[in-house]
Design a protein around this motif. Structure first.
Motif, PDB file in Angstrom:
ATOM      1  N   GLU A 347       0.771  -1.256  -0.013  1.00 57.61           N
ATOM      2  CA  GLU A 347      -0.135  -0.075   0.026  1.00 57.61           C
ATOM      3  C   GLU A 347       0.930   1.288  -0.027  1.00 57.61           C
ATOM      4  OE1 GLU A 347      -4.061  -1.209   2.083  1.00 57.61           O
ATOM      5  OE2 GLU A 347      -2.821  -0.518   3.150  1.00 57.61           O
ATOM      6  N   TRP A 348       1.617   1.423  -0.816  1.00 57.59           N
ATOM      7  CA  TRP A 348       2.675   2.547  -1.210  1.00 57.59           C
ATOM      8  C   TRP A 348       2.165   3.701  -1.198  1.00 57.59           C
ATOM      9  CZ3 TRP A 348       6.953   4.005   0.746  1.00 57.59           C
ATOM     10  CH2 TRP A 348       7.651   5.352   0.265  1.00 57.59           C
ATOM     11  N   LYS A 349       1.037   3.682  -2.362  1.00 56.93           N
ATOM     12  CA  LYS A 349       0.355   5.005  -2.808  1.00 56.93           C
ATOM     13  C   LYS A 349      -0.434   5.475  -1.533  1.00 56.93           C
ATOM     14  CE  LYS A 349      -2.636   6.850  -6.280  1.00 56.93           C
ATOM     15  NZ  LYS A 349      -3.719   7.149  -5.598  1.00 56.93           N
ATOM     16  N   LYS A 350      -1.197   4.652  -0.877  1.00 53.06           N
ATOM     17  CA  LYS A 350      -2.045   5.316   0.422  1.00 53.06           C
ATOM     18  C   LYS A 350      -1.114   5.703   1.570  1.00 53.06           C
ATOM     19  CE  LYS A 350      -4.814   3.184   4.157  1.00 53.06           C
ATOM     20  NZ  LYS A 350      -5.286   2.025   4.678  1.00 53.06           N
ATOM     21  N   ALA A 351       0.330   5.145   1.576  1.00 50.86           N
ATOM     22  CA  ALA A 351       1.187   5.532   2.599  1.00 50.86           C
ATOM     23  C   ALA A 351       1.468   7.036   2.327  1.00 50.86           C
ATOM     24  CB  ALA A 351       2.309   4.495   2.848  1.00 50.86           C
ATOM     25  N   LYS A 352       1.936   7.129   1.052  1.00 51.99           N
ATOM     26  CA  LYS A 352       2.679   8.157   0.440  1.00 51.99           C
ATOM     27  C   LYS A 352       1.591   9.478   0.503  1.00 51.99           C
ATOM     28  CE  LYS A 352       4.806   9.706  -3.743  1.00 51.99           C
ATOM     29  NZ  LYS A 352       6.192  10.030  -3.196  1.00 51.99           N
ATOM     30  N   GLU A 353       0.382   9.306   0.200  1.00 51.20           N
ATOM     31  CA  GLU A 353      -0.548  10.358   0.555  1.00 51.20           C
ATOM     32  C   GLU A 353      -0.625  10.756   1.903  1.00 51.20           C
ATOM     33  OE1 GLU A 353      -4.081   8.542  -1.427  1.00 51.20           O
ATOM     34  OE2 GLU A 353      -3.213   9.062  -3.694  1.00 51.20           O
ATOM     35  N   LEU A 354      -0.762   9.663   2.754  1.00 48.20           N
ATOM     36  CA  LEU A 354      -1.007  10.045   4.029  1.00 48.20           C
ATOM     37  C   LEU A 354       0.239  10.782   4.601  1.00 48.20           C
ATOM     38  CD1 LEU A 354      -2.563   6.635   5.236  1.00 48.20           C
ATOM     39  CD2 LEU A 354      -3.714   8.949   5.257  1.00 48.20           C
ATOM     40  N   ILE A 355       1.357  10.349   4.516  1.00 45.51           N
ATOM     41  CA  ILE A 355       2.540  11.042   4.753  1.00 45.51           C
ATOM     42  C   ILE A 355       2.656  12.568   4.332  1.00 45.51           C
ATOM     43  CG2 ILE A 355       5.091  11.164   4.773  1.00 45.51           C
ATOM     44  CD1 ILE A 355       4.932   8.101   4.589  1.00 45.51           C
ATOM     45  N   ALA A 356       2.348  12.729   3.175  1.00 44.26           N
ATOM     46  CA  ALA A 356       2.002  13.973   2.529  1.00 44.26           C
ATOM     47  C   ALA A 356       1.150  14.821   3.320  1.00 44.26           C
ATOM     48  CB  ALA A 356       2.024  13.814   0.987  1.00 44.26           C
ATOM     49  N   ALA A 357       0.002  14.427   3.706  1.00 48.31           N
ATOM     50  CA  ALA A 357      -0.874  15.196   4.300  1.00 48.31           C
ATOM     51  C   ALA A 357      -0.794  15.197   5.966  1.00 48.31           C
ATOM     52  CB  ALA A 357      -2.333  14.328   4.451  1.00 48.31           C
ATOM     53  N   GLY A 358       0.384  14.667   6.400  1.00 41.80           N
ATOM     54  CA  GLY A 358       0.734  14.728   7.905  1.00 41.80           C
ATOM     55  C   GLY A 358       0.103  13.809   8.829  1.00 41.80           C
ATOM     56  N   THR A 359      -0.442  13.097   8.084  1.00 41.40           N
ATOM     57  CA  THR A 359      -1.215  11.816   8.998  1.00 41.40           C
ATOM     58  C   THR A 359      -0.340  10.919   9.090  1.00 41.40           C
ATOM     59  OG1 THR A 359      -3.344  12.462   7.753  1.00 41.40           O
ATOM     60  CG2 THR A 359      -3.257  10.230   8.850  1.00 41.40           C
ATOM     61  N   ALA A 360      -0.637  10.402  10.619  1.00 37.56           N
ATOM     62  CA  ALA A 360       0.391   9.176  11.245  1.00 37.56           C
ATOM     63  C   ALA A 360       0.108   7.839  10.433  1.00 37.56           C
ATOM     64  CB  ALA A 360       0.160   9.285  12.751  1.00 37.56           C
ATOM     65  N   ILE A 361       0.869   7.111  10.164  1.00 35.16           N
ATOM     66  CA  ILE A 361       0.700   5.854   9.681  1.00 35.16           C
ATOM     67  C   ILE A 361       1.403   4.725  10.521  1.00 35.16           C
ATOM     68  CG2 ILE A 361       0.649   6.669   7.384  1.00 35.16           C
ATOM     69  CD1 ILE A 361       3.426   5.487   6.835  1.00 35.16           C
ATOM     70  N   ASP A 362       0.819   3.553  10.502  1.00 38.23           N
ATOM     71  CA  ASP A 362       1.500   2.395  11.417  1.00 38.23           C
ATOM     72  C   ASP A 362       1.509   1.251  10.372  1.00 38.23           C
ATOM     73  OD1 ASP A 362       2.243   0.783  13.367  1.00 38.23           O
ATOM     74  OD2 ASP A 362       0.189   0.071  13.853  1.00 38.23           O
ATOM     75  N   TYR A 363       2.766   0.647  10.162  1.00 37.31           N
ATOM     76  CA  TYR A 363       2.933  -0.375   9.035  1.00 37.31           C
ATOM     77  C   TYR A 363       2.682  -1.799   9.839  1.00 37.31           C
ATOM     78  CZ  TYR A 363       5.093  -3.498   5.863  1.00 37.31           C
ATOM     79  OH  TYR A 363       5.169  -4.677   4.932  1.00 37.31           O
ATOM     80  N   LYS A 364       1.679  -2.519   9.062  1.00 40.83           N
ATOM     81  CA  LYS A 364       1.259  -3.636   9.408  1.00 40.83           C
ATOM     82  C   LYS A 364       1.869  -4.867   8.472  1.00 40.83           C
ATOM     83  CE  LYS A 364      -1.546  -2.135  12.790  1.00 40.83           C
ATOM     84  NZ  LYS A 364      -1.232  -2.332  14.233  1.00 40.83           N
ATOM     85  N   GLY A 365       3.045  -5.301   8.769  1.00 43.21           N
ATOM     86  CA  GLY A 365       3.841  -6.022   7.717  1.00 43.21           C
ATOM     87  C   GLY A 365       3.507  -7.209   7.706  1.00 43.21           C
ATOM     88  N   ALA A 366       4.129  -8.156   6.780  1.00 42.16           N
ATOM     89  CA  ALA A 366       4.078  -9.503   6.431  1.00 42.16           C
ATOM     90  C   ALA A 366       4.557 -10.342   7.403  1.00 42.16           C
ATOM     91  CB  ALA A 366       4.743  -9.891   5.296  1.00 42.16           C
ATOM     92  N   ALA A 367       5.617 -10.021   8.406  1.00 41.11           N
ATOM     93  CA  ALA A 367       6.002 -10.579   9.359  1.00 41.11           C
ATOM     94  C   ALA A 367       5.564  -9.935  10.862  1.00 41.11           C
ATOM     95  CB  ALA A 367       7.390 -10.629   9.488  1.00 41.11           C
ATOM     96  N   GLY A 368       4.850  -9.167  10.796  1.00 48.23           N
ATOM     97  CA  GLY A 368       4.109  -8.712  12.076  1.00 48.23           C
ATOM     98  C   GLY A 368       4.185  -7.186  12.099  1.00 48.23           C
ATOM     99  N   ASP A 369       3.814  -6.796  13.250  1.00 49.23           N
ATOM    100  CA  ASP A 369       3.695  -5.032  13.368  1.00 49.23           C
ATOM    101  C   ASP A 369       4.939  -4.435  13.406  1.00 49.23           C
ATOM    102  OD1 ASP A 369       1.085  -5.741  13.308  1.00 49.23           O
ATOM    103  OD2 ASP A 369       0.458  -4.982  15.095  1.00 49.23           O
ATOM    104  N   HIS A 370       6.008  -4.933  13.821  1.00 46.13           N
ATOM    105  CA  HIS A 370       7.375  -4.139  14.062  1.00 46.13           C
ATOM    106  C   HIS A 370       7.238  -2.900  14.787  1.00 46.13           C
ATOM    107  CE1 HIS A 370       8.800  -7.383  11.281  1.00 46.13           C
ATOM    108  NE2 HIS A 370       7.984  -6.778  10.296  1.00 46.13           N
ATOM    109  N   ASN A 371       6.819  -3.086  16.049  1.00 50.06           N
ATOM    110  CA  ASN A 371       6.862  -2.162  16.934  1.00 50.06           C
ATOM    111  C   ASN A 371       8.174  -2.133  17.849  1.00 50.06           C
ATOM    112  OD1 ASN A 371       4.321  -1.194  16.193  1.00 50.06           O
ATOM    113  ND2 ASN A 371       3.348  -2.511  17.747  1.00 50.06           N
ATOM    114  N   PHE A 372       9.423  -1.487  17.400  1.00 51.62           N
ATOM    115  CA  PHE A 372      10.732  -1.780  17.495  1.00 51.62           C
ATOM    116  C   PHE A 372      10.867  -1.489  19.091  1.00 51.62           C
ATOM    117  CE2 PHE A 372      10.770  -0.831  13.366  1.00 51.62           C
ATOM    118  CZ  PHE A 372      11.517  -1.901  12.630  1.00 51.62           C
ATOM    119  N   ASP A 373      11.628  -2.002  20.149  1.00 52.95           N
ATOM    120  CA  ASP A 373      11.950  -1.747  21.298  1.00 52.95           C
ATOM    121  C   ASP A 373      13.108  -0.607  21.224  1.00 52.95           C
ATOM    122  OD1 ASP A 373      14.070  -3.064  21.195  1.00 52.95           O
ATOM    123  OD2 ASP A 373      13.330  -4.743  22.338  1.00 52.95           O
ATOM    124  N   ALA A 374      13.450  -0.624  22.288  1.00 55.20           N
ATOM    125  CA  ALA A 374      14.846   0.611  22.682  1.00 55.20           C
ATOM    126  C   ALA A 374      15.894   0.190  21.948  1.00 55.20           C
ATOM    127  CB  ALA A 374      14.959   0.742  24.114  1.00 55.20           C
TER     128      ALA A 374
END
Length: 399
Positions: A347-374
């Motif tokens: 969903e690159w086009k969607k992400a690109k438009e949201l980033i341009a609009a200043g809207t926060a995004i959260d990638y939900k990946g093939a291998a998981g959500d990837h919420n990185f720790d410290a």
């Protein structure tokens, strides 16, 4: 494993997706184990990364339409080769981020010597050593695969739950093998299991029969082998089978390669199992599976989901950072932190438009959500796999 022209043309040329002039390119390094002990795994991993790049370019490219280019380099899973390849990628190719290297020792060497001093964000899809978490990296080293501290302990618990209470352990004497073996041993013994033999071995010897005989003297009928299925691990497995040293063989993720099946035959591997990450069933995984199958890829190949995610995340972070290399590591956390509108693989086009609009995004990946720790680490899900025909099938999930 399929060696597509997509990945290997990239190796020969040093870059792919050259449709636009060089001045319009934004480059990311794809530093993989194209040669060496995981050579059979690398093509599918690179193909998955190239799929992410293809999707970005087909849906508008980066920033003001710049072409995203994957510069493929070969670490050979060797610290010196990785340092040399990373130096070329950073100083000559001018990459803005790096996906890889594939092997832990290569990650540690390239990060310490090249990417950390240069301020380049690195995302490894398969470097699993616990030592990576300890890097003084200024928050620039991340991974989309869990640490071996998690894998080793989960594997120990799984074997005990399956009734295997006594094992011998053989591990390759490098960052990957040692870290995985120590985590496994600690958990196995803590939970009441018996380690009947525990020994490191060096890479590249013609014979490991004496090593195997010593390990077998402890009386265990199960050998846990932390090595690479394209390298020394294949030799050890072959010689153990030929000499009847053990009855059952358990590998880590490095052993989940098609090389043992191809070289030894599935009919001889009925008691061979290997642990490796598995994507949790999700819309993100389904989207990746469909897209990867469409280009002829095998979604069950090891580390393809994490390779895709690392590359798509690198692109999202570059877009969020406005192309500023120095800000990629901060942007990476912003595009995958559990907050914002969901973005699925492709969903690159969607992400690109949201980033341009200043809207926060959260990638939900093939291998998981990837919420990185410290430490730039992620949680994950593992499974124990068995040989089924010319590939692997899930035997049981690991917890």
């Amino acid at each position: 494993m399929r060696k597509s022209s997509l990945a290997f043309v990239g190796v020969l040329l040093g870059a792919t997706a050259l449709a636009h002039p060089a001045s319009a390119d934004v480059k990311i390094g794809l530093l993989g184990g194209v040669s060496g002990p995981i050579a059979a795994m690398a093509p599918a991993m690179i193909d998955a990364a190239q799929l992410a790049i293809q999707q970005v370019n087909e849906q508008g490219g980066l920033l003001a339409g710049e072409n995203l280019v994957g510069v493929v380099g070969d670490s050979g899973c060797n610290p010196q080769n990785a340092t040399d390849a990373a130096t070329k990628a950073v100083n000559i190719e001018g990459i803005s981020a790096m996906v890889g290297p594939h092997c832990s020792g290569a990650v540690l060497a390239a990060a310490n010597s090249v990417t950390i001093p240069a301020g380049i964000t690195m995302i490894t899809p398969s470097g699993t050593s616990p030592e990576i978490s300890k890097l003084a990296d200024k928050d620039t080293v991340f991974r989309t695969v869990p640490s071996d501290d998690y894998q080793g302990r989960a594997l120990a618990r799984t074997l005990l739950e399956r009734g295997t209470g006594k094992v011998a352990v053989a591990y390759l004497n490098n960052d990957y093998g040692k870290g995985l073996a120590e985590a496994f041993k600690a958990e196995f013994e803590e939970k009441g299991g018996e380690i009947a033999g525990f020994a490191a071995h060096e890479d590249g010897k013609a014979s490991y029969r004496s090593n195997l005989a010593e390990l077998a003297d402890g009386g265990a009928d199960t050998l846990v082998l932390f090595d690479y299925g394209d390298g020394t691990g294949l030799t050890i497995l072959r010689q153990a089978l030929e000499n009847g040293f053990f009855e059952t063989f358990i590998g880590g993720d490095g052993m989940k390669s098609d090389a043992p099946i191809r070289e030894l035959g599935a009919e001889n591997l009925g008691t061979f199992y290997a642990s490796s990450p598995v994507g949790e069933q999700s819309a993100g995984l389904e989207a990746f599976n469909a897209a990867f199958k469409a280009i002829g890829g095998d979604p069950n190949a090891i580390f393809v989901t994490t390779s895709y995610d690392a590359t798509f995340l690198a692109a999202l972070a570059l877009e969020k950072a406005g192309g500023d290399k120095a800000k990629v590591h901060e942007a990476l956390r912003e595009v995958s932190n559990g907050e914002g509108e969901a973005i699925l693989p492709g969903e690159w086009k969607k992400a690109k438009e949201l980033i341009a609009a200043g809207t926060a995004i959260d990638y939900k990946g093939a291998a998981g959500d990837h919420n990185f720790d410290a430490n730039g680490d992620v949680p994950g899900t593992y499974a124990l796999w068995r040989v089924e025909g010319d590939t692997f099938a899930v035997e049981t999930e690991m917890k």
